[in-house]
Scaffold this motif. Structure first.
Motif, PDB file in Angstrom:
ATOM      1  N   TYR A   1     -32.169 -11.933  29.611  1.00  0.00           N
ATOM      2  CA  TYR A   1     -31.778 -11.765  28.207  1.00  0.00           C
ATOM      3  C   TYR A   1     -32.044 -10.342  27.707  1.00  0.00           C
ATOM      4  CZ  TYR A   1     -31.581 -12.625  23.156  1.00  0.00           C
ATOM      5  OH  TYR A   1     -31.294 -12.567  21.815  1.00  0.00           O
ATOM      6  N   PRO A   2     -33.275  -9.813  27.802  1.00  0.00           N
ATOM      7  CA  PRO A   2     -33.454  -8.418  27.383  1.00  0.00           C
ATOM      8  C   PRO A   2     -32.783  -7.433  28.325  1.00  0.00           C
ATOM      9  CG  PRO A   2     -35.503  -9.271  28.290  1.00  0.00           C
ATOM     10  CD  PRO A   2     -34.563 -10.441  28.172  1.00  0.00           C
ATOM     11  N   PHE A   3     -32.701  -7.799  29.610  1.00  0.00           N
ATOM     12  CA  PHE A   3     -32.100  -6.866  30.556  1.00  0.00           C
ATOM     13  C   PHE A   3     -30.616  -6.661  30.266  1.00  0.00           C
ATOM     14  CE2 PHE A   3     -30.097  -5.882  34.689  1.00  0.00           C
ATOM     15  CZ  PHE A   3     -30.676  -4.634  34.885  1.00  0.00           C
ATOM     16  N   SER A   4     -29.928  -7.717  29.833  1.00  0.00           N
ATOM     17  CA  SER A   4     -28.508  -7.574  29.513  1.00  0.00           C
ATOM     18  C   SER A   4     -28.312  -6.545  28.403  1.00  0.00           C
ATOM     19  CB  SER A   4     -27.910  -8.924  29.108  1.00  0.00           C
ATOM     20  OG  SER A   4     -28.424  -9.360  27.859  1.00  0.00           O
ATOM     21  N   ARG A   5     -29.249  -6.498  27.469  1.00  0.00           N
ATOM     22  CA  ARG A   5     -29.147  -5.514  26.390  1.00  0.00           C
ATOM     23  C   ARG A   5     -29.312  -4.102  26.930  1.00  0.00           C
ATOM     24  NH1 ARG A   5     -33.126  -5.072  21.146  1.00  0.00           N
ATOM     25  NH2 ARG A   5     -34.644  -4.776  22.808  1.00  0.00           N
ATOM     26  N   ARG A   6     -30.229  -3.910  27.866  1.00  0.00           N
ATOM     27  CA  ARG A   6     -30.407  -2.577  28.446  1.00  0.00           C
ATOM     28  C   ARG A   6     -29.147  -2.123  29.172  1.00  0.00           C
ATOM     29  NH1 ARG A   6     -34.844  -0.876  31.964  1.00  0.00           N
ATOM     30  NH2 ARG A   6     -35.144  -2.967  32.801  1.00  0.00           N
ATOM     31  N   LEU A   7     -28.537  -3.046  29.928  1.00  0.00           N
ATOM     32  CA  LEU A   7     -27.306  -2.697  30.629  1.00  0.00           C
ATOM     33  C   LEU A   7     -26.206  -2.292  29.654  1.00  0.00           C
ATOM     34  CD1 LEU A   7     -26.935  -5.440  33.401  1.00  0.00           C
ATOM     35  CD2 LEU A   7     -27.440  -3.021  33.741  1.00  0.00           C
ATOM     36  N   ALA A   8     -26.010  -3.113  28.631  1.00  0.00           N
ATOM     37  CA  ALA A   8     -24.949  -2.832  27.669  1.00  0.00           C
ATOM     38  C   ALA A   8     -25.218  -1.532  26.916  1.00  0.00           C
ATOM     39  CB  ALA A   8     -24.809  -3.989  26.692  1.00  0.00           C
ATOM     40  N   THR A   9     -26.481  -1.283  26.594  1.00  0.00           N
ATOM     41  CA  THR A   9     -26.829  -0.049  25.888  1.00  0.00           C
ATOM     42  C   THR A   9     -26.450   1.172  26.720  1.00  0.00           C
ATOM     43  OG1 THR A   9     -28.652  -1.142  24.721  1.00  0.00           O
ATOM     44  CG2 THR A   9     -28.714   1.263  24.845  1.00  0.00           C
ATOM     45  N   LEU A  10     -26.811   1.159  28.008  1.00  0.00           N
ATOM     46  CA  LEU A  10     -26.455   2.290  28.871  1.00  0.00           C
ATOM     47  C   LEU A  10     -24.954   2.413  29.035  1.00  0.00           C
ATOM     48  CD1 LEU A  10     -28.923   2.690  31.877  1.00  0.00           C
ATOM     49  CD2 LEU A  10     -28.605   4.149  29.884  1.00  0.00           C
ATOM     50  N   ASP A  11     -24.253   1.288  29.090  1.00  0.00           N
ATOM     51  CA  ASP A  11     -22.802   1.361  29.229  1.00  0.00           C
ATOM     52  C   ASP A  11     -22.175   1.993  27.995  1.00  0.00           C
ATOM     53  OD1 ASP A  11     -20.704   0.744  31.132  1.00  0.00           O
ATOM     54  OD2 ASP A  11     -19.926  -0.669  29.644  1.00  0.00           O
ATOM     55  N   HIS A  12     -22.711   1.671  26.819  1.00  0.00           N
ATOM     56  CA  HIS A  12     -22.247   2.334  25.591  1.00  0.00           C
ATOM     57  C   HIS A  12     -22.551   3.834  25.640  1.00  0.00           C
ATOM     58  CE1 HIS A  12     -20.787  -0.852  22.996  1.00  0.00           C
ATOM     59  NE2 HIS A  12     -21.860  -1.596  23.220  1.00  0.00           N
TER      60      HIS A  12
END
Length: 468
Positions: A117-128
């Protein structure tokens, strides 16, 4: 008829946020800068070098533990600087993205110790933040020290680690592909509505390992799911790659072993309902080059003189899950060895040496790994190296190479200066970047997961309940 265009050789750079990633002892070389790993300037300079050379990306390895199998402690590892001290790879990417326009970033993170759950946010943040230039190298872990320091007595058994990872990715796909509709963010200043709640959906996941009922915290990023990288070559790892991976990293000391590995991966991808070309396969390899053959060979001899044998054995012991301090230097690794670490490493080193045709001795393993790690080393002028790499691609069906270094950034600077122009002159290397996201650069088919990929079944509108 005009001849068909030559297949391009592709490059990734292989590095790690540590000292002496794959070449134990080479940090002592006067031109090596791996001891600057804690400086952003090292990483931003490296990123600019790689972009100048039109590399697909920088692949950043990681471990969450120390290599303490050799001798039953981490003393040899600490003395040699064998992947310790080691810093977090994710924190490097934003700075490197800020000084480049096209370079991709494959970042390693394990599924064993961080909740999706928190890791998905890190991935999406870097993709942005990278405008869609990030990939995730999915690892299941292999160091017992990491498990102990995360409150476990040992890591899960090898195949169960992949079962756990399967569900981990299922949660990631549901969050990044299936929670927010593309037009959920409306930014309606007149109505005072930033996001339309009707277009944001709970994923309702309830599985064997994870319970994640709610919504993703991030709006859709350029790729939604970053490019999936994977490096497992065991039978279970190959099945995992066939279902999930878009880029696969392999290591084999000979062309024959590499050819067999690539055929096995492409067969598995096809069996999973995907096209054989739906993955880019990169082989680990180190290039030592210069303006002429004599200069390159002199460099290689000098690099070998810095090899730390004990550091190399500590590294191999961690990969194999086998304490090589218990062996005589002239012993061979028997076929009865069982591993709960990297099973493909054990299998590779139990095969015949590419140099002699005889089984590998412990001494040969240390010498082999001393410069560049697990993969072969190609030594020669830029022209000779270019010709040999083209032969590797033509003979083995590999897409490109995950280039480890002897010294950094010198090894990469040499490749850009001496090898890339020769490949371009032969029509075997791009002369400019494809625009767009990392996924589009790799495949030329757009930014999002293709329909045949397992992750696509979790897109908005699919039934997102647990599938197990």
């Amino acid at each position: 008829m005009s001849p068909e265009p030559r297949r391009h050789v592709r490059f990734n750079a292989f590095d790690m946020n540590c000292v002496g990633h794959q070449s134990p002892g080479l940090w002592r070389h006067p031109q090596d800068r791996s001891t600057d790993y804690a400086s952003l300037r090292y990483w931003t300079h490296l990123a600019q070098v790689l972009e100048k050379g039109l590399f697909d990306g920088l692949f950043i390895a990681d471990v969450l533990g120390t290599y303490d199998v050799y001798g039953g402690s981490n003393e040899a590892t600490l003395r040699a600087g064998t992947q310790v001290p080691v810093n977090d790879p994710f924190l490097l990417v934003s700075a490197m993205a800020a000084v480049t326009e096209h370079l991709g970033f494959g970042v390693t993170a394990g599924t064993a110790y961080e909740h999706p759950y928190p890791f998905s946010r890190r991935l999406a943040t870097l993709d942005h933040l990278t405008e869609g230039r990030v990939g995730w190298n999915v690892v299941t872990g292999y160091l017992p020290s990491a498990a102990r320091n995360m409150g476990q007595t040992d890591q899960r058994e090898h195949d169960e680690r992949y079962e756990h990872a399967d569900e981990y990715l299922e949660v990631i796909y549901k969050l990044l592909e299936g929670s927010w509709e593309d037009d959920a963010v409306v930014r309606d200043t007149e109505r005072g509505v930033f996001t339309d709640p009707a277009k944001v959906h709970e994923i309702g996941h309830e599985g064997r390992y994870f319970s994640v009922p709610g919504i993703a915290l991030t709006e859709p990023s350029p790729q939604r799911t970053p490019v999936i990288f994977q490096a497992g070559a065991s039978p279970r790892g190959t099945r995992f790659a066939a279902e999930h991976a878009e880029a696969v990293f392999v290591a084999a000391p000979t062309r024959e072993q590499l050819t067999a590995t690539i055929a096995r991966i492409r067969d598995a991808v096809e069996a999973a309902g995907r096209d054989r070309s739906d993955v880019r396969i990169y082989a680990m390899l180190t290039v030592v080059t210069g303006p002429d053959d004599a200069t390159a060979r002199a460099k290689y001899a000098e690099y070998r003189s810095y090899t730390d044998v004990e550091g190399a054995l500590a590294l191999i012991s961690g990969w194999m899950g086998v304490d090589l301090s218990a062996y005589d230097p002239d012993d061979v690794i028997g076929t009865d060895v069982q591993s709960n670490a990297i099973q493909s490493a054990v299998a590779t080193f139990q095969q015949a040496s590419g140099d002699t045709g005889a089984p590998w001795t412990v001494r040969q393993l240390a010498e082999w790994v001393g410069v560049g790690g697990f993969g072969p080393v190609v030594v020669g002028s830029g022209e000779d190296v270019a010709a040999e790499l083209i032969d590797w691609v033509d003979e083995t069906d590999v897409d490109g190479f995950n280039l480890a270094y002897a010294i950094t950034p010198g090894t990469f600077e040499d490749v850009v200066e001496f090898v890339v122009p020769q490949l371009q002159a032969l029509g075997a290397y791009p002369t400019e970047y494809e625009p767009g996201t990392l996924r589009h650069k790799l495949f030329g088919r757009g930014d999002r997961l293709p329909d045949a990929h397992r992750g696509s079944r979790y897109r908005v509108g699919a039934a997102l309940g647990a599938t197990r």
